[in-house]
Design a protein around this motif. Structure first.
Motif, PDB file in Angstrom:
ATOM      1  N   VAL A   1       5.828   1.242  12.973  1.00 15.33           N
ATOM      2  CA  VAL A   1       4.676   1.988  12.467  1.00 15.33           C
ATOM      3  C   VAL A   1       3.924   2.572  13.653  1.00 15.33           C
ATOM      4  N   GLY A   2       3.807   3.893  13.682  1.00 12.89           N
ATOM      5  CA  GLY A   2       3.182   4.564  14.809  1.00 12.89           C
ATOM      6  C   GLY A   2       1.730   4.908  14.606  1.00 12.89           C
ATOM      7  N   ALA A   3       1.239   4.821  13.369  1.00 13.48           N
ATOM      8  CA  ALA A   3      -0.165   5.114  13.066  1.00 13.48           C
ATOM      9  C   ALA A   3      -0.494   4.516  11.711  1.00 13.48           C
ATOM     10  N   CYS A   4      -1.723   4.023  11.583  1.00 11.39           N
ATOM     11  CA  CYS A   4      -2.150   3.338  10.364  1.00 11.39           C
ATOM     12  C   CYS A   4      -3.489   3.896   9.905  1.00 11.39           C
ATOM     13  N   VAL A   5      -3.603   4.124   8.580  1.00 11.27           N
ATOM     14  CA  VAL A   5      -4.883   4.504   7.981  1.00 11.27           C
ATOM     15  C   VAL A   5      -5.175   3.522   6.852  1.00 11.27           C
ATOM     16  N   ASP A   6      -6.367   2.952   6.889  1.00 12.19           N
ATOM     17  CA  ASP A   6      -6.808   1.958   5.909  1.00 12.19           C
ATOM     18  C   ASP A   6      -8.024   2.504   5.179  1.00 12.19           C
ATOM     19  N   PHE A   7      -7.826   2.884   3.894  1.00 10.39           N
ATOM     20  CA  PHE A   7      -8.930   3.297   3.049  1.00 10.39           C
ATOM     21  C   PHE A   7      -9.498   2.072   2.350  1.00 10.39           C
ATOM     22  N   TYR A   8     -10.685   1.633   2.796  1.00 13.11           N
ATOM     23  CA  TYR A   8     -11.435   0.538   2.170  1.00 13.11           C
ATOM     24  C   TYR A   8     -10.527  -0.571   1.643  1.00 13.11           C
ATOM     25  N   GLY A   9      -9.678  -1.094   2.547  1.00 13.05           N
ATOM     26  CA  GLY A   9      -8.675  -2.069   2.143  1.00 13.05           C
ATOM     27  C   GLY A   9      -9.197  -3.488   2.076  1.00 13.05           C
TER      28      GLY A   9
ATOM     29  N   ALA B   1      10.548  -0.167   3.158  1.00 14.06           N
ATOM     30  CA  ALA B   1      10.085   1.216   3.049  1.00 14.06           C
ATOM     31  C   ALA B   1       9.939   1.860   4.424  1.00 14.06           C
ATOM     32  N   VAL B   2       9.374   1.109   5.369  1.00 13.28           N
ATOM     33  CA  VAL B   2       9.209   1.621   6.736  1.00 13.28           C
ATOM     34  C   VAL B   2      10.569   1.905   7.368  1.00 13.28           C
TER      35      VAL B   2
ATOM     36  N   ASN C   1       0.577  -8.621  16.929  1.00 12.02           N
ATOM     37  CA  ASN C   1       1.784  -7.819  16.793  1.00 12.02           C
ATOM     38  C   ASN C   1       1.478  -6.347  16.520  1.00 12.02           C
ATOM     39  N   LEU C   2       0.194  -6.011  16.444  1.00 12.67           N
ATOM     40  CA  LEU C   2      -0.205  -4.646  16.105  1.00 12.67           C
ATOM     41  C   LEU C   2      -0.164  -3.743  17.329  1.00 12.67           C
ATOM     42  N   THR C   3       0.501  -2.618  17.211  1.00  8.96           N
ATOM     43  CA  THR C   3       0.522  -1.607  18.274  1.00  8.96           C
ATOM     44  C   THR C   3       0.022  -0.249  17.785  1.00  8.96           C
ATOM     45  N   ALA C   4      -0.019  -0.035  16.475  1.00  8.21           N
ATOM     46  CA  ALA C   4      -0.367   1.277  15.920  1.00  8.21           C
ATOM     47  C   ALA C   4      -1.868   1.540  15.982  1.00  8.21           C
ATOM     48  N   PRO C   5      -2.283   2.731  16.367  1.00 11.38           N
ATOM     49  CA  PRO C   5      -3.688   3.115  16.261  1.00 11.38           C
ATOM     50  C   PRO C   5      -4.145   3.057  14.802  1.00 11.38           C
TER      51      PRO C   5
END
Length: 222
Positions: A127-135, A92-93, A146-150
């Motif tokens: 992935v340039g930005a990540c949002v996590d809703f109560y995950g 998907a990405v 390996n994470l670079t995204a804010p």
């Protein structure tokens, strides 16, 4: 507003709901389902992103299965093949990145929140930005190195399923100097953003504020 599409994933294909803005182009956002499956609520969120100028893709990680029953949803969550989900999310990405020409955002809710962060940790910079809703998902392990995204973390005050993990997430992000912001909404319960749930679980005021902060996060970092 949107349509079902298929994209390459896992050596085969995965389907998803694609919503585009009126202009036909914009920054890409992968919208990741709750444990219910790719239902009308998640498609509606993709439509809302499109109305705000984003190209939104919600992959169908259950491959056609949708439920309204909590017991069945719990079984589907636990039965999720994490390796296959990882491949579907990478597909998907990649599909959105090729379509939009740049890094994409990920956002998810409940199970999807965990998978949003998981996808960001496995994206190799796509992935340039990540949002996590109560995950939360008990089988998901994060490749923090390996994470670079804010990361924008959105949490409910009353959420015994997710909240014990928050200090670990924050420590891992701080250790690696990953830009992040964590917001806990007072008086809220898990899934407070889902307007298909009755109040007080659905919290309109918190949901509105969290939506505005999510849009601002993607506009800042994508």
């Amino acid at each position: 507003m949107g349509e079902m599409v298929t994209f390459p994933a896992n050596g085969g294909t995965c389907s998803g709901y694609l919503a585009k803005p009126a202009s036909g182009s914009g920054k890409g956002v992968v919208v990741i389902q709750e444990w219910w499956g790719l239902n009308d609520n998640i498609k509606g969120i993709a439509d809302r992103f499109a109305a705000e100028g984003f190209v939104a893709l919600a992959p169908d990680l259950y491959h056609g299965v949708v439920t309204k029953e909590p017991d069945e949803a719990g079984k589907l969550l636990m039965a999720l093949n994490i390796q296959r989900a990882e491949a579907d999310l990478k597909g998907a990405v990649a599909y959105l990145k090729e379509m939009t020409g740049g890094p994409v955002g990920t956002v998810g809710f409940c199970m999807g929140g965990a998978l949003s962060l998981f996808a960001a940790c496995n994206s190799d910079g796509d992935v340039g930005a990540c949002v996590d809703f109560y995950g939360g998902h008990p089988a998901v392990k994060y490749n923090w190195d390996n994470l670079t995204a804010p990361v924008l973390g959105i949490w409910a005050e009353h959420d015994d399923f997710v909240n014990p993990n928050i200090p670990t997430y924050k420590a891992e992000l701080e250790k690696r100097n990953i830009p992040h912001e964590f917001i806990t909404y007072p008086g809220t319960q898990h899934a407070f953003f889902n307007d298909e749930q009755p109040e007080p679980q659905y919290n309109p005021a918190a949901a509105k504020d969290a939506w505005e902060k999510t849009l601002a996060w993607f506009r800042k970092y994508l």
